[in-house]
Design a protein around this motif. Structure first.
Motif, short mmCIF file in Angstrom:
data_model
loop_
_atom_site.label_atom_id
_atom_site.label_comp_id
_atom_site.label_asym_id
_atom_site.label_seq_id
_atom_site.Cartn_x
_atom_site.Cartn_y
_atom_site.Cartn_z
N THR A 161 -83.52 2.49 5.10
CA THR A 161 -84.22 2.88 3.88
C THR A 161 -85.57 2.19 3.66
OG1 THR A 161 -82.04 3.22 2.97
CG2 THR A 161 -83.87 3.32 1.42
N ARG B 225 -87.99 4.08 5.94
CA ARG B 225 -88.05 5.53 5.70
C ARG B 225 -88.67 5.85 4.34
NH1 ARG B 225 -82.74 6.72 5.50
NH2 ARG B 225 -82.85 6.35 3.27
N ASP B 226 -88.28 5.12 3.30
CA ASP B 226 -88.78 5.40 1.96
C ASP B 226 -89.93 4.48 1.54
OD1 ASP B 226 -86.91 7.33 1.88
OD2 ASP B 226 -85.59 6.39 0.41
N GLN C 292 -92.11 -3.07 -1.78
CA GLN C 292 -91.74 -2.03 -0.83
C GLN C 292 -91.65 -2.52 0.60
OE1 GLN C 292 -90.61 0.98 -1.36
NE2 GLN C 292 -90.74 0.44 -3.52
N GLY D 256 -86.26 6.94 10.58
CA GLY D 256 -85.58 7.45 9.39
C GLY D 256 -84.22 6.85 9.15
N TRP E 201 -94.02 5.52 0.32
CA TRP E 201 -94.37 5.04 -1.01
C TRP E 201 -95.62 4.15 -0.92
CZ3 TRP E 201 -90.11 3.11 -4.91
CH2 TRP E 201 -90.69 2.99 -6.19
#
Lengths: 187, 401
Positions: free
Chosen positions: B356, B359-360, B388, B353, B364
């Protein structure tokens, strides 16, 4: 909720009076002598008290099955850490339970090889037989059902652990035997 | 006669654990005794360098070179002048999906690992060692602790081991979960009692590791190899491989093959031999569609790669990685999008985490793959996936390919 508010206010008053005595009282009422002995043993070969945070959380969990808010703040005091810092550690690690669990945790592997070999079917089967979804505990408190990352026995997939036992080459019938589910009984 | 398959020479088909007596009956602890009493750390380091051993945890970094960055603090006469602790850590946090090799080594021959750790600690002059083992390996943890206790009782661990003036304390640390602990800087954070966040290097752990002290982190299988390299020498070790790399390797195959399993074979064994001979080929009614050669974070390879050798550089040139050497088979009745989604969901869940893109980006990507799998994909999803994952590294490639 009322109880926890009360605990907090009591603790705040005692902190203002005598910090160390208050801590000793709080800790001795929350952490038992055997727990403290095991935690002290870890501290004896660690450079700082907070270094044993993960071991200490595991010790508390071994004795209580999980780590309650009360245990957490008692332990944080004992390790000279803030409760927030210790909770940050406790919630990071997937095998520290911050909610009560049943007598045994069922950890069903959902990683790639087990997924290929029928994880979805087994998950549905266990859910149906025990009447619980992932993350839930049976009403008789025997089992908590959780997904697990790869358990390192992919040649014998699908795999699950129940408590500390690893079970291999799973089928719905084998699961019924392991969990002592009698012919299609609903939990 | 020295075994051509040294790592599993003591292990029988029933996988019975080997105790200290049985281990010593087959030359056990002779190498450790000899090294500590008769060889200098430099001598040992040279043998490991000459052997060409590469790390078996997945990255394949030359072990001797990794060790050579540990400061040795010797005076002009070559005597060790210690200025504090140095640490050796065995990475036994086997959590790469599809990997089941270190379990075998620890559950069957714990003393082989302990001897490898004594030799490695002697070479880098570490006085404290840890086995960082995943929580779920209860049986291995207990077996290792019993083996360690037996070693302390005989003077093979603790103060003045083998009657020398070398001290080594060895502890088993059982983890609390999370895949990221297998990354060495994250593992060190976790051993310090913190969240297992990895950190950027440098400084490398060899200079500033556990508690800011020089530290080496090696995989279980790597350390087991050290036992045999010091026992039998670098030249012998080099005769074991049949390709570019040296020694043997625990290879595994899982998925819909007839005989999934884990076998010690020469480095450079062809993929086809692994799948068709040792794993018995595909189960009836299933065809091979592709495979991940060495765990969940290695890129897919396909049928045209079957004749490649399982060597670090050969698999690397084919666009994937040897990784842990335990391959996962994709069959023709398993959806490749679904399988990739399963892999991405694992990495999304296990992300520490901190950064970014991981984590994101991973959740996605998992969502986009879910849309594609359920028939709701749109052409722009492919661009989204590429966007991504462009900063995530190996798993990013797996998704895009």
């Amino acid at each position: 909720m009322n109880q926890s508010t009360k605990t907090n206010s009591t603790k705040k008053e005692s902190t203002e009076n005598d910090n160390s005595q208050a801590n000793a009282r709080t800790i001795s009422s929350i952490l038992t002598a055997p727990e403290l002995a095991e935690i002290d043993h870890e501290i004896s070969h660690a450079p700082t008290r907070s270094a044993v945070a993960i071991d200490a959380l595991k010790i508390v969990q071994k004795h209580h099955g999980w780590v309650s808010d009360e245990s957490l703040s008692g332990l944080a005091d004992y390790l000279d850490m803030s409760t927030a810092e210790l909770d940050g550690i406790a919630t990071f690690y997937s095998l520290i339970y911050r909610k009560p669990v049943g007598e045994k945790v069922i950890s069903l592997c959902n990683s790639v090889t087990c997924w290929i070999k029928g994880y979805a079917q087994l998950e549905k089967h266990i859910s149906r037989q025990l009447g619980v979804g992932l993350g839930e505990t049976t009403t008789d408190n025997r089992y908590t059902f959780l997904p697990a990352p790869c358990l390192g026995a992919c040649d014998r997939a699908p795999v699950m652990m129940v408590g500390e036992e690893t079970h291999l080459d799973l089928t719905p019938e084998k699961i019924n035997q392991i969990l002592e589910i009698k012919g299609g009984q609903q939990g | 006669m020295i075994s051509k398959l040294p790592l599993t020479q003591n292990i029988n088909a029933a996988r019975d654990p080997v105790n200290l007596e049985a281990y010593e009956a087959n030359h056990g602890y002779q190498a450790a005794r000899k090294a500590v009493l008769e060889m200098s750390p430099d001598d040992c380091l040279q043998v490991v360098k000459d052997s060409g051993l590469r790390g078996r945890g997945g990255a394949g970094f030359p072990t001797g070179m990794k060790w050579s960055f540990v400061p040795m603090n010797t005076d002009s006469q070559g005597n060790n002048v210690s200025d504090g602790h140095k640490y050796l850590i065995c990475n036994a946090d086997e959590m790469e999906p599809g990997t089941f090799k270190d379990r075998l080594l620890m559950e069957c021959d714990p003393h082989q690992l302990i001897e490898g750790m004594i030799l490695s600690a002697w070479t880098i002059q570490a006085d404290v060692a840890y086995i960082f083992i995943r929580h779920e390996y209860h049986f291995a943890s207990k077996l290792l602790q019993d083996a360690i206790d037996a070693c302390y009782a005989k003077g093979y661990l603790g103060k003045d081991i083998f009657g020398s003036d070398f001290n080594l304390e060895l502890y088993v640390h059982s983890s609390a979960g999370r895949y990221i602990c297998g990354e060495e800087t994250a593992l060190i954070s976790s051993l310090e009692g913190k969240r297992a966040n990895p950190r950027a290097k440098p400084p490398f752990p060899q200079i500033s590791g556990l508690w800011g002290r020089p530290t080496i982190v090696n995989n279980v299988e790597t350390l087991c190899n050290i036992t045999h390299i010091i026992r039998n020498g670098a030249q012998w070790y080099k005769t074991l491989g049949i390709g570019q790399d040296h020694g043997t390797k625990l290879f595994g195959v899982s998925g819909r093959v007839k005989n999934p399993g884990c076998w010690e074979l020469p480095m450079g064994t062809p993929i086809r031999e692994l799948i068709e001979q040792h794993a018995g080929g595909m189960q009836d009614g299933y065809k091979l569609r592709g495979f991940l050669p060495g765990g969940a974070s290695t890129d897919f390879l396909v049928e045209e790669h079957l004749d490649l050798a399982m060597d670090y550089d050969v698999i690397g040139k084919a666009g994937s990685r040897l990784g842990t050497g335990t391959m996962i088979i994709l069959d023709d009745k398993t959806c490749p999008v679904g399988m990739t989604k399963n892999l991405v969901e694992f990495f999304a869940q296990e992300s520490c985490g901190f950064c970014t893109p991981c984590r994101d980006g991973l959740p996605w990507s998992a969502q986009v793959l879910d849309d594609i799998e359920s028939g709701n994909g749109i052409p722009a999803d492919l661009n989204t996936l590429q966007n991504q994952v462009r900063f995530i590294g190996a798993i990013g490639n797996t998704i895009v390919l």
